[in-house]
Design a protein around this motif. Structure first.
Motif, PDB file in Angstrom:
ATOM      1  N   UNK A  27      -9.565  -9.231  -8.109  1.00 28.91           N
ATOM      2  CA  UNK A  27     -10.704  -9.702  -9.062  1.00 28.91           C
ATOM      3  C   UNK A  27     -11.968  -8.785  -7.693  1.00 28.91           C
ATOM      4  N   UNK A  28     -11.752  -8.301  -6.933  1.00 30.46           N
ATOM      5  CA  UNK A  28     -12.583  -7.234  -6.911  1.00 30.46           C
ATOM      6  C   UNK A  28     -12.894  -6.416  -7.381  1.00 30.46           C
ATOM      7  N   UNK A  29     -11.950  -6.484  -7.869  1.00 33.33           N
ATOM      8  CA  UNK A  29     -11.309  -4.640  -8.738  1.00 33.33           C
ATOM      9  C   UNK A  29     -11.835  -4.806 -10.127  1.00 33.33           C
ATOM     10  N   UNK A  30     -11.291  -5.802 -10.427  1.00 29.98           N
ATOM     11  CA  UNK A  30     -12.606  -6.912 -11.715  1.00 29.98           C
ATOM     12  C   UNK A  30     -13.624  -6.536 -11.408  1.00 29.98           C
ATOM     13  N   UNK A  31     -14.081  -7.226 -10.994  1.00 28.86           N
ATOM     14  CA  UNK A  31     -15.900  -7.676 -10.991  1.00 28.86           C
ATOM     15  C   UNK A  31     -16.671  -5.979 -10.022  1.00 28.86           C
ATOM     16  N   UNK A  32     -16.271  -4.858  -9.394  1.00 28.89           N
ATOM     17  CA  UNK A  32     -17.032  -3.410  -9.175  1.00 28.89           C
ATOM     18  C   UNK A  32     -15.875  -2.998 -10.896  1.00 28.89           C
ATOM     19  N   UNK A  33     -15.232  -3.354 -11.663  1.00 29.52           N
ATOM     20  CA  UNK A  33     -15.144  -2.808 -12.901  1.00 29.52           C
ATOM     21  C   UNK A  33     -16.139  -2.941 -13.932  1.00 29.52           C
ATOM     22  N   UNK A  34     -16.014  -4.072 -13.508  1.00 29.39           N
ATOM     23  CA  UNK A  34     -17.346  -4.292 -14.556  1.00 29.39           C
ATOM     24  C   UNK A  34     -18.822  -4.304 -13.927  1.00 29.39           C
ATOM     25  N   UNK A  35     -19.293  -4.270 -13.014  1.00 28.91           N
ATOM     26  CA  UNK A  35     -20.759  -3.211 -12.007  1.00 28.91           C
ATOM     27  C   UNK A  35     -21.076  -1.615 -13.603  1.00 28.91           C
ATOM     28  N   UNK A  36     -19.288  -1.281 -12.678  1.00 30.70           N
ATOM     29  CA  UNK A  36     -19.503   0.280 -12.998  1.00 30.70           C
ATOM     30  C   UNK A  36     -19.798   0.370 -14.787  1.00 30.70           C
ATOM     31  N   UNK A  37     -19.516  -0.590 -15.916  1.00 28.76           N
ATOM     32  CA  UNK A  37     -20.193  -0.742 -17.206  1.00 28.76           C
ATOM     33  C   UNK A  37     -21.555  -0.639 -17.080  1.00 28.76           C
ATOM     34  N   UNK A  38     -21.515  -1.990 -16.581  1.00 30.12           N
ATOM     35  CA  UNK A  38     -23.171  -2.107 -16.348  1.00 30.12           C
ATOM     36  C   UNK A  38     -24.081  -0.971 -15.886  1.00 30.12           C
ATOM     37  N   UNK A  39     -23.415  -0.466 -14.583  1.00 31.31           N
ATOM     38  CA  UNK A  39     -24.058   0.822 -14.103  1.00 31.31           C
ATOM     39  C   UNK A  39     -24.019   1.770 -15.505  1.00 31.31           C
ATOM     40  N   UNK A 150     -16.654  -0.200   4.333  1.00 31.79           N
ATOM     41  CA  UNK A 150     -15.198  -0.018   2.771  1.00 31.79           C
ATOM     42  C   UNK A 150     -15.891   0.675   2.444  1.00 31.79           C
ATOM     43  N   UNK A 151     -17.230  -0.191   1.870  1.00 31.24           N
ATOM     44  CA  UNK A 151     -18.130   0.207   0.414  1.00 31.24           C
ATOM     45  C   UNK A 151     -18.609   2.423   0.436  1.00 31.24           C
ATOM     46  N   UNK A 152     -17.882   3.076   1.178  1.00 30.26           N
ATOM     47  CA  UNK A 152     -17.588   4.229   0.698  1.00 30.26           C
ATOM     48  C   UNK A 152     -16.416   5.153  -0.426  1.00 30.26           C
ATOM     49  N   UNK A 153     -15.301   4.045   0.247  1.00 31.62           N
ATOM     50  CA  UNK A 153     -14.296   4.106  -1.244  1.00 31.62           C
ATOM     51  C   UNK A 153     -14.762   4.428  -2.182  1.00 31.62           C
ATOM     52  N   UNK A 154     -15.974   3.648  -3.085  1.00 33.30           N
ATOM     53  CA  UNK A 154     -16.267   3.115  -3.939  1.00 33.30           C
ATOM     54  C   UNK A 154     -17.032   3.763  -4.488  1.00 33.30           C
ATOM     55  N   UNK A 155     -17.836   5.030  -3.144  1.00 30.15           N
ATOM     56  CA  UNK A 155     -18.647   5.985  -3.792  1.00 30.15           C
ATOM     57  C   UNK A 155     -18.094   6.985  -5.020  1.00 30.15           C
ATOM     58  N   UNK A 156     -17.106   7.468  -5.314  1.00 26.50           N
ATOM     59  CA  UNK A 156     -16.324   8.348  -6.016  1.00 26.50           C
ATOM     60  C   UNK A 156     -16.469   7.871  -7.231  1.00 26.50           C
ATOM     61  N   UNK A 157     -16.387   6.341  -7.345  1.00 26.06           N
ATOM     62  CA  UNK A 157     -16.696   5.594  -8.344  1.00 26.06           C
ATOM     63  C   UNK A 157     -18.113   5.321  -9.487  1.00 26.06           C
ATOM     64  N   UNK A 158     -18.720   5.219  -8.319  1.00 26.23           N
ATOM     65  CA  UNK A 158     -20.388   5.363  -8.582  1.00 26.23           C
ATOM     66  C   UNK A 158     -20.805   7.117  -9.230  1.00 26.23           C
ATOM     67  N   UNK A 159     -20.352   7.681  -8.225  1.00 24.98           N
ATOM     68  CA  UNK A 159     -21.005   9.197  -8.702  1.00 24.98           C
ATOM     69  C   UNK A 159     -20.160   9.638 -10.293  1.00 24.98           C
ATOM     70  N   UNK A 160     -18.891   8.907 -10.275  1.00 20.88           N
ATOM     71  CA  UNK A 160     -18.259   8.625 -11.940  1.00 20.88           C
ATOM     72  C   UNK A 160     -18.599   8.683 -13.198  1.00 20.88           C
ATOM     73  N   UNK A 161     -19.806   7.294 -12.684  1.00 19.97           N
ATOM     74  CA  UNK A 161     -20.633   6.809 -13.834  1.00 19.97           C
ATOM     75  C   UNK A 161     -21.854   7.363 -13.797  1.00 19.97           C
TER      76      UNK A 161
END
Length: 542
Positions: A27-39, A150-161
């Protein structure tokens, strides 16, 4: 292991660690996916629309108001950013975030249905209003859900967006405009936004909040006036109006008076729209300055990279997004590595220092480009700049969020976003003035007064117009653009040194969610190290 640790919410203050409930990682991954779409929606929009603008003007007319299609969006986004952040802190993150998505989608639909340039400008402002909430909401919700360690692991996702938006935006915009029409540059947001809306509604569960006081309407109005005045100065100064004109001076005076009054009001009200106490934290103030400077040099200087490559190196304008690929790939890779290292070690001070150094070096290298520089060489220089941005872009947000209490997560995130946005506006305006003056001076020096008149209507010339110039004039213009970008990047390198110096004064406060420090280690006064017990955000599966 860090991955296991991220599956647990921080327990309430009256609950021992052993009784912490498990999060559902899927569910965390699903939420993060939705947040990345919004960004992606917020960042992609301007990139797509830019490609479609010639077609839009051809159908709707209003060439003289063309710049306002972008300005209206930028103004609304900047002005609404701190307000969205505060509303999320007061009334709960989820509801406010969903509202911002709906506002953005309404603005997108209305923009696609526009029948005149005036309508398009007005509806773009509505879109920008929603975009301000999207950006802040994404950052604040991630701040609620994921401990900083733990947030550092998702920085690459944000940069990818960001990379997807900058590279894919012009390509997608051109394809949609050519095959479906320019209106689909806005309609494309509707299915993506609907997916994000459904996913956030179904899966994201955050604790409800009650307002701790009345909304600070006076402060919000004064801050909005101040921000709008500053953005208009940077948008109009040197282009629509001379820097010394009465309108620009009047806007400057209005902005200063509004912001001074805003500070006075915020010190008196019980629930300020932007609590000034967050700036008492040294780390927060430092990364705010660094964020401003990153926006200043990044948006200001990289605006001229495609122009240099199209004009001097003869690259195709239709693939302008691909020209930035070396910089963006380096930014993604470095951001991902920095995030992983932060997660595994809890150390982060070295990254702003390294980022400040690499940005300075990268800009200095770009300043060495001339009419004979190859694309490969300029690509290497851009990669150095991109690596510096990768160390700073998300790390500054992480440090800012770790420096405020959980109750101020929204305003902390919005402040960091706002100052970066304002920095970008100032950078584009100031570097634009430097570039234009240098191009004009170089043309005049090479061709006399007639040379300066070639670019009197603006220093930027599209490739088609450039191809029609006589060989001698074309050669002079290529040297002028090379000289202009040299000065822009050189000034950028000088200004970025300030950020490098600021980075050395950051104090490495333990990140929330990190391993406990030995007895006797004390956090900074005002830091959010003690706020771990307040991290009650939980995600559960449908």
């Amino acid at each position: 292991m860090s991955s296991a640790r991220s599956r647990h919410e921080a327990p309430p203050a009256d609950q021992p660690d052993g009784q912490a409930k498990n999060r559902q990682p899927r569910s965390v991954r699903v939420v993060l996916m939705a947040l990345m779409i919004a960004m992606l929606l917020a960042m992609l929009d301007n990139m797509i629309v830019g490609t479609a603008m010639p077609t839009i003007v051809g159908e709707l007319g209003g060439l003289s108001h063309l710049s306002w299609v972008v300005t209206a969006y930028t103004l609304a986004t900047a002005a609404s950013t701190p307000i969205w952040g505060k509303l999320g802190d007061m009334y709960g993150r989820k509801g406010i975030f969903l509202t911002s998505i709906v506002v953005f989608l309404i603005g997108s639909a209305l923009s696609g249905m526009s029948q005149s340039m005036d309508q398009l400008i007005a509806f773009r402002a509505v879109q920008g209003l929603g975009a301000g909430g999207l950006m802040v909401g994404v950052m604040a919700i991630i701040g609620d859900l994921i401990p900083p360690r733990e947030r550092g692991k998702y920085q690459g996702m944000m940069a990818g967006v960001m990379a997807v938006a900058m590279i894919g935006g012009p390509l997608v915009g051109g394809t949609l405009t050519d095959h479906l029409g320019w209106r689909w540059s806005f309609y494309i947001n509707l299915p993506l936004g609907a997916i994000a809306l459904a996913m956030v509604t179904a899966v994201l569960h955050l604790p409800k909040k009650r307002a701790e006081g009345r909304i600070d309407y006076v402060g919000a109005a004064l801050l909005t006036i101040g921000i709008v005045s500053l953005v208009l100065i940077t948008t109009w100064g040197g282009t629509e109006y001379a820097w010394g004109s009465g309108r620009i001076i009047g806007l400057g005076a209005l902005g200063v008076v509004s912001l001074v009054a805003f500070v006075f009001v915020e010190r008196k009200v019980s629930a300020p729209i932007l609590p000034l106490h967050i700036f008492r934290n040294r780390n927060f103030s430092l990364v705010t300055v660094i964020g401003f400077l990153v926006g200043f040099v990044m948006f200001g200087s990289t605006t001229f990279l495609p122009l240099y490559q199209q004009t001097v190196q003869g690259a195709s304008a239709t693939n302008s997004g691909l020209l930035l690929l070396p910089m963006l790939l380096a930014m993604m890779a470095v951001s991902l590595i920095a995030g992983r290292v932060t997660t595994n070690t809890g150390k982060y001070k070295m990254f702003p220092v390294m980022g400040g150094a690499l940005i300075t070096v990268g800009l200095f290298l770009l300043a060495q480009m001339d009419t004979g520089t190859s694309r490969f060489t300029s690509g290497v220089y851009m990669a150095v700049l991109g690596a510096g941005m990768g160390f700073l872009m998300q790390m500054t947000m992480l440090i800012a969020q770790n420096s405020v209490e959980m109750k101020d997560m929204g305003v902390g995130s919005s402040s960091a976003t706002l100052f970066r946005t304002i920095g970008g506006s100032f950078g584009v305006a100031i570097f634009g003035a430097i570039f234009t003056n240098q191009v004009t001076d170089t043309m005049t020096a090479r061709l006399g007064d007639k040379g300066g008149s070639v670019v009197s209507g603006g220093a930027q010339m599209d490739p088609k117009s450039l191809a029609k110039l006589p060989a001698m004039v074309k050669d002079a213009y290529m040297h002028a653009v090379s000289s202009g970008t040299h000065h822009v990047f050189l000034w950028g390198a000088g200004i970025s040194i300030i950020g490098f110096i600021c980075a050395w004064f950051i104090k490495e406060i333990p990140l929330r969610g990190s391993e406990p420090k030995s007895e006797g280690s004390t956090p900074d006064t005002g830091s959010a190290a003690e706020a771990t017990s307040a991290e009650k955000a939980a995600v559960s599966g449908a």
